[in-house]
Scaffold this motif. Structure first.
Motif, short mmCIF file in Angstrom:
data_model
loop_
_atom_site.label_atom_id
_atom_site.label_comp_id
_atom_site.label_asym_id
_atom_site.label_seq_id
_atom_site.Cartn_x
_atom_site.Cartn_y
_atom_site.Cartn_z
N PRO A 6 -60.83 70.27 -57.12
CA PRO A 6 -59.94 69.11 -57.35
C PRO A 6 -59.61 68.37 -56.05
O PRO A 6 -59.54 67.13 -56.04
N TRP A 7 -59.42 69.11 -54.95
CA TRP A 7 -59.08 68.45 -53.69
C TRP A 7 -60.26 67.62 -53.20
O TRP A 7 -60.08 66.48 -52.76
N ILE A 8 -61.46 68.18 -53.28
CA ILE A 8 -62.64 67.44 -52.80
C ILE A 8 -62.90 66.23 -53.69
O ILE A 8 -63.24 65.15 -53.19
N GLU A 9 -62.72 66.36 -54.98
CA GLU A 9 -62.83 65.20 -55.86
C GLU A 9 -61.83 64.12 -55.46
O GLU A 9 -62.14 62.93 -55.44
N GLY A 10 -60.60 64.53 -55.12
CA GLY A 10 -59.59 63.58 -54.66
C GLY A 10 -59.98 62.95 -53.33
O GLY A 10 -59.75 61.75 -53.11
N TYR A 11 -60.56 63.73 -52.44
CA TYR A 11 -61.01 63.22 -51.14
C TYR A 11 -62.08 62.14 -51.34
O TYR A 11 -62.01 61.06 -50.75
N VAL A 12 -63.06 62.45 -52.18
CA VAL A 12 -64.14 61.47 -52.44
C VAL A 12 -63.57 60.22 -53.11
O VAL A 12 -63.97 59.10 -52.78
N ARG A 13 -62.62 60.40 -54.02
CA ARG A 13 -61.97 59.24 -54.65
C ARG A 13 -61.26 58.39 -53.59
O ARG A 13 -61.40 57.16 -53.57
N ALA A 14 -60.53 59.03 -52.69
CA ALA A 14 -59.83 58.30 -51.62
C ALA A 14 -60.83 57.64 -50.67
O ALA A 14 -60.61 56.52 -50.21
N TRP A 15 -61.93 58.31 -50.39
CA TRP A 15 -62.99 57.79 -49.53
C TRP A 15 -63.52 56.49 -50.10
O TRP A 15 -63.80 55.53 -49.39
N PRO A 20 -54.11 53.84 -49.94
CA PRO A 20 -53.20 54.71 -49.17
C PRO A 20 -52.56 55.82 -49.99
O PRO A 20 -52.36 56.92 -49.48
N ASP A 21 -52.26 55.55 -51.25
CA ASP A 21 -51.66 56.58 -52.09
C ASP A 21 -52.66 57.70 -52.41
O ASP A 21 -52.28 58.87 -52.46
N ASP A 22 -53.93 57.34 -52.62
CA ASP A 22 -54.96 58.36 -52.86
C ASP A 22 -55.12 59.25 -51.63
O ASP A 22 -55.26 60.46 -51.74
N ILE A 23 -55.10 58.64 -50.45
CA ILE A 23 -55.24 59.39 -49.20
C ILE A 23 -54.02 60.29 -49.00
O ILE A 23 -54.15 61.50 -48.75
N ALA A 24 -52.84 59.71 -49.11
CA ALA A 24 -51.60 60.46 -48.88
C ALA A 24 -51.47 61.65 -49.82
O ALA A 24 -50.96 62.70 -49.43
N GLN A 51 -54.88 56.19 -39.69
CA GLN A 51 -56.15 56.38 -38.97
C GLN A 51 -57.34 56.30 -39.92
O GLN A 51 -58.38 55.73 -39.58
N TRP A 52 -57.20 56.86 -41.10
CA TRP A 52 -58.26 56.80 -42.11
C TRP A 52 -58.58 55.34 -42.42
O TRP A 52 -59.73 54.94 -42.42
N LEU A 53 -57.53 54.56 -42.69
CA LEU A 53 -57.73 53.15 -43.03
C LEU A 53 -58.31 52.36 -41.86
O LEU A 53 -59.03 51.37 -42.07
N GLY A 54 -58.03 52.79 -40.63
CA GLY A 54 -58.60 52.14 -39.46
C GLY A 54 -60.08 52.41 -39.27
O GLY A 54 -60.75 51.71 -38.52
N ARG A 55 -60.60 53.43 -39.96
CA ARG A 55 -62.01 53.83 -39.85
C ARG A 55 -62.72 53.81 -41.21
O ARG A 55 -63.77 54.42 -41.35
N GLN A 56 -62.14 53.18 -42.17
CA GLN A 56 -62.62 53.30 -43.54
C GLN A 56 -64.07 52.85 -43.72
O GLN A 56 -64.55 51.95 -43.05
#
Length: 116
Positions: A6-15, A20-24, A51-56
């Protein structure tokens, strides 16, 4: 035991969303994120999001295939391959989880494949 799927699925979704809410949602308030094993980490959820959004990456730009190497009660080691249109990386992720399934410490190793 925290299941990594579930966490990795969430990470890929945020990616792919760069929301910002998906990442947070992935990280505890005081999480640390090492983009390389010996670099200074991003510290705290707010800095991780910024930082994530600065390198998205562009949504849908990369694919990610993965499998678990080791899973314990609060730790997962994940081996993956990230493929962009013009480059490919092998990845090793060390994810330390809080009891609620969010990440409290994330370290990634990445190695670029040689161009053929």
């Amino acid at each position: 035991m925290v299941e990594p799927l579930p966490w990795i699925e969430g990470y890929v979704r945020a990616w792919n969303s760069n929301d910002p809410d998906d990442i947070a949602a992935l990280f505890t308030e005081n999480a640390v994120y090492y983009t390389e094993p010996y670099s200074s980490p991003w510290q705290g959820r707010d800095e991780i999001v910024a930082q994530w959004l600065g390198r998205q990456d562009k949504p849908g730009e990369a694919t990610f295939e993965w499998h678990p190497v080791c899973v314990t009660d609060d730790l997962s080691v994940i081996q993956g391959v990230t493929t962009y249109p013009d480059k490919t990386y092998s990845n090793l992720w060390v994810i330390r989880f809080a009891s609620d399934g969010r990440c409290r410490e994330f370290t990634e190793w990445w190695m670029r494949h040689d161009a053929k």
